[in-house]
Design a protein around this motif. Structure first.
Motif, PDB file in Angstrom:
ATOM      1  N   LEU A 119      11.691 -52.109 -29.007  1.00 27.77           N
ATOM      2  CA  LEU A 119      12.294 -50.799 -29.266  1.00 27.77           C
ATOM      3  C   LEU A 119      12.139 -50.533 -30.753  1.00 27.77           C
ATOM      4  O   LEU A 119      12.609 -51.323 -31.579  1.00 27.77           O
ATOM      5  N   ALA A 120      11.460 -49.433 -31.113  1.00 34.69           N
ATOM      6  CA  ALA A 120      11.151 -49.152 -32.517  1.00 34.69           C
ATOM      7  C   ALA A 120      11.508 -47.725 -32.886  1.00 34.69           C
ATOM      8  O   ALA A 120      11.558 -46.833 -32.029  1.00 34.69           O
ATOM      9  N   ASP A 121      11.757 -47.514 -34.172  1.00 33.00           N
ATOM     10  CA  ASP A 121      11.991 -46.177 -34.714  1.00 33.00           C
ATOM     11  C   ASP A 121      10.637 -45.472 -34.826  1.00 33.00           C
ATOM     12  O   ASP A 121       9.714 -45.980 -35.465  1.00 33.00           O
ATOM     13  N   SER A 122      10.521 -44.290 -34.218  1.00 34.99           N
ATOM     14  CA  SER A 122       9.230 -43.590 -34.204  1.00 34.99           C
ATOM     15  C   SER A 122       8.814 -43.089 -35.581  1.00 34.99           C
ATOM     16  O   SER A 122       7.631 -42.862 -35.827  1.00 34.99           O
ATOM     17  N   SER A 123       9.763 -42.898 -36.494  1.00 37.14           N
ATOM     18  CA  SER A 123       9.424 -42.320 -37.795  1.00 37.14           C
ATOM     19  C   SER A 123       8.793 -43.321 -38.742  1.00 37.14           C
ATOM     20  O   SER A 123       8.042 -42.943 -39.642  1.00 37.14           O
ATOM     21  N   ASN A 124       9.081 -44.617 -38.565  1.00 41.52           N
ATOM     22  CA  ASN A 124       8.570 -45.586 -39.526  1.00 41.52           C
ATOM     23  C   ASN A 124       8.132 -46.910 -38.897  1.00 41.52           C
ATOM     24  O   ASN A 124       7.671 -47.810 -39.597  1.00 41.52           O
ATOM     25  N   GLY A 125       8.275 -47.066 -37.566  1.00 41.64           N
ATOM     26  CA  GLY A 125       7.843 -48.282 -36.897  1.00 41.64           C
ATOM     27  C   GLY A 125       8.795 -49.452 -37.011  1.00 41.64           C
ATOM     28  O   GLY A 125       8.462 -50.560 -36.575  1.00 41.64           O
ATOM     29  N   TYR A 126       9.978 -49.256 -37.563  1.00 41.08           N
ATOM     30  CA  TYR A 126      10.941 -50.355 -37.723  1.00 41.08           C
ATOM     31  C   TYR A 126      11.322 -50.926 -36.358  1.00 41.08           C
ATOM     32  O   TYR A 126      11.649 -50.185 -35.434  1.00 41.08           O
ATOM     33  N   THR A 127      11.291 -52.236 -36.229  1.00 43.94           N
ATOM     34  CA  THR A 127      11.682 -52.896 -34.986  1.00 43.94           C
ATOM     35  C   THR A 127      13.193 -52.972 -34.899  1.00 43.94           C
ATOM     36  O   THR A 127      13.831 -53.707 -35.659  1.00 43.94           O
ATOM     37  N   ILE A 128      13.767 -52.207 -33.964  1.00 44.95           N
ATOM     38  CA  ILE A 128      15.217 -52.173 -33.786  1.00 44.95           C
ATOM     39  C   ILE A 128      15.682 -53.354 -32.939  1.00 44.95           C
ATOM     40  O   ILE A 128      16.668 -54.018 -33.242  1.00 44.95           O
ATOM     41  N   ASP A 129      14.953 -53.606 -31.869  1.00 44.40           N
ATOM     42  CA  ASP A 129      15.303 -54.694 -30.961  1.00 44.40           C
ATOM     43  C   ASP A 129      14.043 -55.101 -30.209  1.00 44.40           C
ATOM     44  O   ASP A 129      13.075 -54.333 -30.119  1.00 44.40           O
ATOM     45  N   PHE A 130      14.042 -56.291 -29.655  1.00 42.56           N
ATOM     46  CA  PHE A 130      12.890 -56.752 -28.886  1.00 42.56           C
ATOM     47  C   PHE A 130      13.322 -57.868 -27.952  1.00 42.56           C
ATOM     48  O   PHE A 130      14.358 -58.514 -28.147  1.00 42.56           O
ATOM     49  N   ASN A 131      12.523 -58.080 -26.910  1.00 43.97           N
ATOM     50  CA  ASN A 131      12.711 -59.194 -25.996  1.00 43.97           C
ATOM     51  C   ASN A 131      11.364 -59.867 -25.770  1.00 43.97           C
ATOM     52  O   ASN A 131      10.330 -59.190 -25.692  1.00 43.97           O
ATOM     53  N   VAL A 132      11.370 -61.161 -25.671  1.00 48.68           N
ATOM     54  CA  VAL A 132      10.144 -61.923 -25.434  1.00 48.68           C
ATOM     55  C   VAL A 132       9.894 -61.992 -23.933  1.00 48.68           C
ATOM     56  O   VAL A 132      10.793 -62.340 -23.160  1.00 48.68           O
ATOM     57  N   TYR A 133       8.679 -61.656 -23.529  1.00 46.56           N
ATOM     58  CA  TYR A 133       8.314 -61.733 -22.111  1.00 46.56           C
ATOM     59  C   TYR A 133       7.914 -63.164 -21.778  1.00 46.56           C
ATOM     60  O   TYR A 133       6.958 -63.701 -22.333  1.00 46.56           O
ATOM     61  N   ILE A 134       8.663 -63.785 -20.894  1.00 43.22           N
ATOM     62  CA  ILE A 134       8.391 -65.183 -20.545  1.00 43.22           C
ATOM     63  C   ILE A 134       7.879 -65.327 -19.123  1.00 43.22           C
ATOM     64  O   ILE A 134       7.792 -66.436 -18.595  1.00 43.22           O
ATOM     65  N   GLY A 135       7.526 -64.206 -18.478  1.00 45.99           N
ATOM     66  CA  GLY A 135       7.021 -64.259 -17.121  1.00 45.99           C
ATOM     67  C   GLY A 135       8.136 -64.341 -16.096  1.00 45.99           C
ATOM     68  O   GLY A 135       9.313 -64.128 -16.402  1.00 45.99           O
ATOM     69  N   LYS A 136       7.775 -64.639 -14.884  1.00 48.02           N
ATOM     70  CA  LYS A 136       8.762 -64.728 -13.813  1.00 48.02           C
ATOM     71  C   LYS A 136       9.567 -66.017 -13.954  1.00 48.02           C
ATOM     72  O   LYS A 136       9.021 -67.104 -14.071  1.00 48.02           O
ATOM     73  N   VAL A 137      10.893 -65.842 -13.950  1.00 51.91           N
ATOM     74  CA  VAL A 137      11.789 -66.982 -14.092  1.00 51.91           C
ATOM     75  C   VAL A 137      12.818 -66.931 -12.974  1.00 51.91           C
ATOM     76  O   VAL A 137      13.312 -65.855 -12.610  1.00 51.91           O
ATOM     77  N   ALA A 138      13.140 -68.070 -12.436  1.00 59.94           N
ATOM     78  CA  ALA A 138      14.141 -68.129 -11.371  1.00 59.94           C
ATOM     79  C   ALA A 138      15.454 -67.542 -11.859  1.00 59.94           C
ATOM     80  O   ALA A 138      15.925 -67.835 -12.947  1.00 59.94           O
ATOM     81  N   GLY A 139      16.048 -66.682 -11.036  1.00 62.86           N
ATOM     82  CA  GLY A 139      17.313 -66.057 -11.394  1.00 62.86           C
ATOM     83  C   GLY A 139      17.159 -64.797 -12.218  1.00 62.86           C
ATOM     84  O   GLY A 139      18.144 -64.155 -12.558  1.00 62.86           O
ATOM     85  N   GLN A 140      15.917 -64.430 -12.572  1.00 62.22           N
ATOM     86  CA  GLN A 140      15.674 -63.224 -13.359  1.00 62.22           C
ATOM     87  C   GLN A 140      14.644 -62.346 -12.641  1.00 62.22           C
ATOM     88  O   GLN A 140      13.602 -62.023 -13.176  1.00 62.22           O
ATOM     89  N   GLU A 141      14.948 -61.998 -11.423  1.00 62.71           N
ATOM     90  CA  GLU A 141      14.023 -61.221 -10.615  1.00 62.71           C
ATOM     91  C   GLU A 141      13.973 -59.762 -11.095  1.00 62.71           C
ATOM     92  O   GLU A 141      14.958 -59.215 -11.608  1.00 62.71           O
ATOM     93  N   VAL A 142      12.827 -59.130 -10.912  1.00 64.21           N
ATOM     94  CA  VAL A 142      12.660 -57.722 -11.260  1.00 64.21           C
ATOM     95  C   VAL A 142      13.398 -56.871 -10.232  1.00 64.21           C
ATOM     96  O   VAL A 142      13.366 -57.150  -9.037  1.00 64.21           O
ATOM     97  N   SER A 143      14.060 -55.817 -10.695  1.00 63.78           N
ATOM     98  CA  SER A 143      14.820 -54.957  -9.796  1.00 63.78           C
ATOM     99  C   SER A 143      13.881 -54.112  -8.945  1.00 63.78           C
ATOM    100  O   SER A 143      12.663 -54.069  -9.171  1.00 63.78           O
ATOM    101  N   ALA A 144      14.451 -53.394  -7.980  1.00 63.91           N
ATOM    102  CA  ALA A 144      13.660 -52.540  -7.093  1.00 63.91           C
ATOM    103  C   ALA A 144      12.997 -51.395  -7.851  1.00 63.91           C
ATOM    104  O   ALA A 144      12.024 -50.809  -7.372  1.00 63.91           O
TER     105      ALA A 144
END
Length: 280
Positions: A119-144
């Motif tokens: 998630l970044a600010d469109s005016s300057n590219g500042y990274t507000i927040d981020f999450n690392v994609y670790i692939g499919k993990v048990a207990g973290q299923e993708v929603s419908a």
């Protein structure tokens, strides 16, 4: 030590980290050696462990660095208030390390690396927040609603009901997502694929509609609060928005390369969709 690691990423001298402590003439201007000796740096790197080994959770590929990662993300948010226009997209951190998190994409400038949802600010590219994609993990299923929906809702959750405008590409865009964001006080705009199951049926025959139409032709339809638009450029561009309307006009100057290699300046008068493209 962490500052020096960041410095390594900004100032690249060679693949050998020892050169940052070198006294040879090409490397005299590097300041890492002024704050930490090479031996001390290597000792810290060898011993670094930011969680209690006796209490590490199972099944989390980031368990070794999660506390440090969460602290860093918290500081990104605490030290900056985003402006109104923000964007969610993926970012690849170049890496050839061997782990289950490494991704390969032949169509990206960086083919091998770790994928981040950002998630970044469109005016300057500042990274507000981020999450690392670790692939499919048990207990973290993708929603419908799909992975793109989950990524956006998680990153935007702290910014609901604050008047933000979000911009995304067609991986994330869906009518369901935009309606749910609108209900949470977040306007959104993004390109969308015609074959999305919740996209307007009247706009799914884009290629047929574009035959014989002049460049700049536009059509639109509503599914409140969403506005779906199609604009004919080199090909049909489909977009969805809960921010703009279909009656805004903009005049732009556009340079078009001619077959002979020269340039031709053309003026296009387009409604609605062009305003959204300019916003993005």
């Amino acid at each position: 030590m962490i500052a020096i690691l960041i410095y390594f990423g900004l100032v690249r001298v060679s693949d050998a980290a020892d050169n940052y402590w070198s006294i040879q003439s090409p490397y005299l201007g590097l300041w890492g050696k002024c704050f930490l000796s090479r031996i001390r740096f290597k000792a810290l790197m060898a011993m670094l462990h930011v969680v209690d080994p006796a209490n590490e959770p199972d099944g989390d590929k980031l368990h070794n660095i999660n506390p440090l990662l969460e602290f860093f993300k918290g500081r990104c948010k605490d030290l900056y208030q985003p402006r109104q226009n923000v964007a969610v997209d993926e970012r690849i951190v170049k890496s050839r390390h061997r782990s289950g998190m490494r991704q390969f994409n032949k169509d990206k400038p960086i083919r091998w690396g770790i994928k981040l949802w950002v998630l970044a600010d469109s005016s300057n590219g500042y990274t507000i927040d981020f999450n690392v994609y670790i692939g499919k993990v048990a207990g973290q299923e993708v929603s419908a609603n799909g992975l793109g929906y989950d990524v956006v809702m998680k990153l935007m959750n702290p910014y609901f009901h604050q008047g933000y405008h979000l911009y995304v590409d067609n991986f994330y865009t869906s009518v369901t997502l935009f309606k749910d964001l609108f209900a949470m006080g977040v306007g959104a705009t993004g390109t969308i694929r015609e074959y999305r199951r919740d996209f307007s049926e009247n706009l799914k025959n884009g290629k047929e509609w574009a035959k014989g139409k002049p460049r700049g032709s536009i059509r639109w339809g509503r599914d409140p609060p969403c506005l779906a638009l199609q604009w004919l450029d080199n090909k049909v561009v489909s977009m969805l928005t809960t921010i703009d309307n279909a009656n805004v006009k903009k005049q732009v100057t556009r340079n078009i390369k001619t077959p002979g290699g020269g340039g031709l300046t053309a003026i296009f008068h387009n409604q609605g969709l062009l305003q959204i493209i300019i916003n993005i």
